[in-house]
Design a protein around this motif. Structure first.
Motif, PDB file in Angstrom:
ATOM      1  N   ARG A 125       0.826  -1.202   0.000  1.00 48.91           N
ATOM      2  CA  ARG A 125       0.000   0.000   0.000  1.00 48.91           C
ATOM      3  C   ARG A 125       0.863   1.257   0.000  1.00 48.91           C
ATOM      4  O   ARG A 125       1.945   1.276   0.589  1.00 48.91           O
ATOM      5  N   GLU A 183      -3.402   9.387   1.421  1.00 48.90           N
ATOM      6  CA  GLU A 183      -3.408  10.468   0.441  1.00 48.90           C
ATOM      7  C   GLU A 183      -2.982  11.802   1.044  1.00 48.90           C
ATOM      8  O   GLU A 183      -2.282  12.590   0.402  1.00 48.90           O
ATOM      9  N   LEU A 216      -3.553   9.533  -8.965  1.00 49.98           N
ATOM     10  CA  LEU A 216      -3.814   8.153  -8.560  1.00 49.98           C
ATOM     11  C   LEU A 216      -4.819   7.484  -9.491  1.00 49.98           C
ATOM     12  O   LEU A 216      -4.682   6.295  -9.825  1.00 49.98           O
ATOM     13  N   GLU A 227      -4.392   4.280 -11.747  1.00 50.30           N
ATOM     14  CA  GLU A 227      -5.353   3.175 -11.675  1.00 50.30           C
ATOM     15  C   GLU A 227      -5.830   2.785 -13.068  1.00 50.30           C
ATOM     16  O   GLU A 227      -5.963   1.603 -13.380  1.00 50.30           O
ATOM     17  N   VAL A 249      -2.140   0.840  -9.944  1.00 50.57           N
ATOM     18  CA  VAL A 249      -2.649   0.810  -8.574  1.00 50.57           C
ATOM     19  C   VAL A 249      -4.155   0.576  -8.600  1.00 50.57           C
ATOM     20  O   VAL A 249      -4.798   0.681  -9.643  1.00 50.57           O
ATOM     21  N   VAL A 260      -7.397   2.000  -6.221  1.00 48.22           N
ATOM     22  CA  VAL A 260      -7.824   2.867  -5.125  1.00 48.22           C
ATOM     23  C   VAL A 260      -9.066   2.240  -4.517  1.00 48.22           C
ATOM     24  O   VAL A 260     -10.125   2.205  -5.145  1.00 48.22           O
ATOM     25  N   THR A 273      -4.653   2.950  -1.171  1.00 46.52           N
ATOM     26  CA  THR A 273      -4.204   2.733  -2.540  1.00 46.52           C
ATOM     27  C   THR A 273      -3.249   1.558  -2.565  1.00 46.52           C
ATOM     28  O   THR A 273      -2.183   1.588  -1.936  1.00 46.52           O
TER      29      THR A 273
END
Length: 232
Positions: free
Chosen positions: A36, A40, A58, A62, A67, A69, A75
């Motif tokens: 992780r 944030e 982010l 993604e 990643v 979220v 994340t």
């Protein structure tokens, strides 16, 4: 882990620069899928950017599969990001995004109209259930991504068109990219939920024209994303 975080970044396409900074930091610290990132708030402070810009970065990561979220879980790293390739993947996504949205508009506007004409009571129940699930997720602090996907899937099923359903399945991964990008915008989940309610109301009323208009308006909302704004 936080003591060697990269220096603040600035200027145009900030979310893209932040994405590169994060991917470089992941590589530098040897993080692996399943690990992780810090919260944030901490990331934003260390990079010297707003929470909004960090959120955009982010989401961009993604979209390209670096990643995930997750509400309540932070994340989570899902791939092995590399700075140059991450930036290229984000730019490639931005380049094809208008065509994806254009295709969504063409297909889903027709699907909504057919759903208004052909839906059964069981179809309506499935659409309503998806809407409730999305609302519950948003109320709990999530983005409503899974509920959004189920809603559009239920509307597609209600159109009772095998070929249109197959076409939607063919571009399903591309649509998920637009879904992640759109629902990652500040305030967007609630706006998307309101759009879904308008679509459901028109389908329930059996009004194909209103359903098509509501879906078109909703897809236009999806098109307003940071990746397509200069200087984001």
């Amino acid at each position: 882990m936080a003591d060697s975080f990269p220096a603040p970044v600035s200027r145009a396409r900030l979310y893209e620069q932040v994405s590169e900074q994060i991917s470089g930091w992941i590589t530098e610290h040897g993080l692996q899928p399943g690990d992780r990132l810090p919260p944030e708030r901490e990331l934003a402070q260390r990079l010297g950017v707003s929470r909004t810009t960090l959120s955009q970065a982010l989401v961009a990561l993604e979209v390209v599969g670096a990643v995930a979220v997750r509400h309540g879980d932070g994340t989570v790293i899902t791939g092995h990001p590399h700075g140059d390739r991450i930036a290229e993947a984000i730019r490639d996504h931005a380049d094809r995004l208008p065509e994806i949205i254009e295709t969504r508009d063409a297909l889903e506007t027709k699907i909504a109209a057919l759903a208004a004409e052909r839906r059964t009571e069981a179809d309506l129940a499935r659409i309503e259930q998806a809407l409730q699930e999305m609302a519950a997720d948003i109320d709990a602090g999530g983005r409503g991504v899974d509920g959004d996907e189920r809603f559009h899937g239920a509307v597609t099923a209600a159109a009772h068109s095998l070929l249109l359903a197959r076409l939607m399945a063919e571009i399903g991964d591309l649509i998920r990219e637009t879904r992640l990008q759109s629902l990652g915008q500040p305030g967007r989940p609630q706006a998307s939920l309101a759009g879904h309610r308008a679509i459901l109301d028109a389908i329930r009323a059996g009004d194909p024209q209103a359903a098509a208009r509501a879906m078109h308006t909703h897809v236009q909302l999806v098109s307003d994303v940071a990746l397509l704004r200069d200087g984001s």
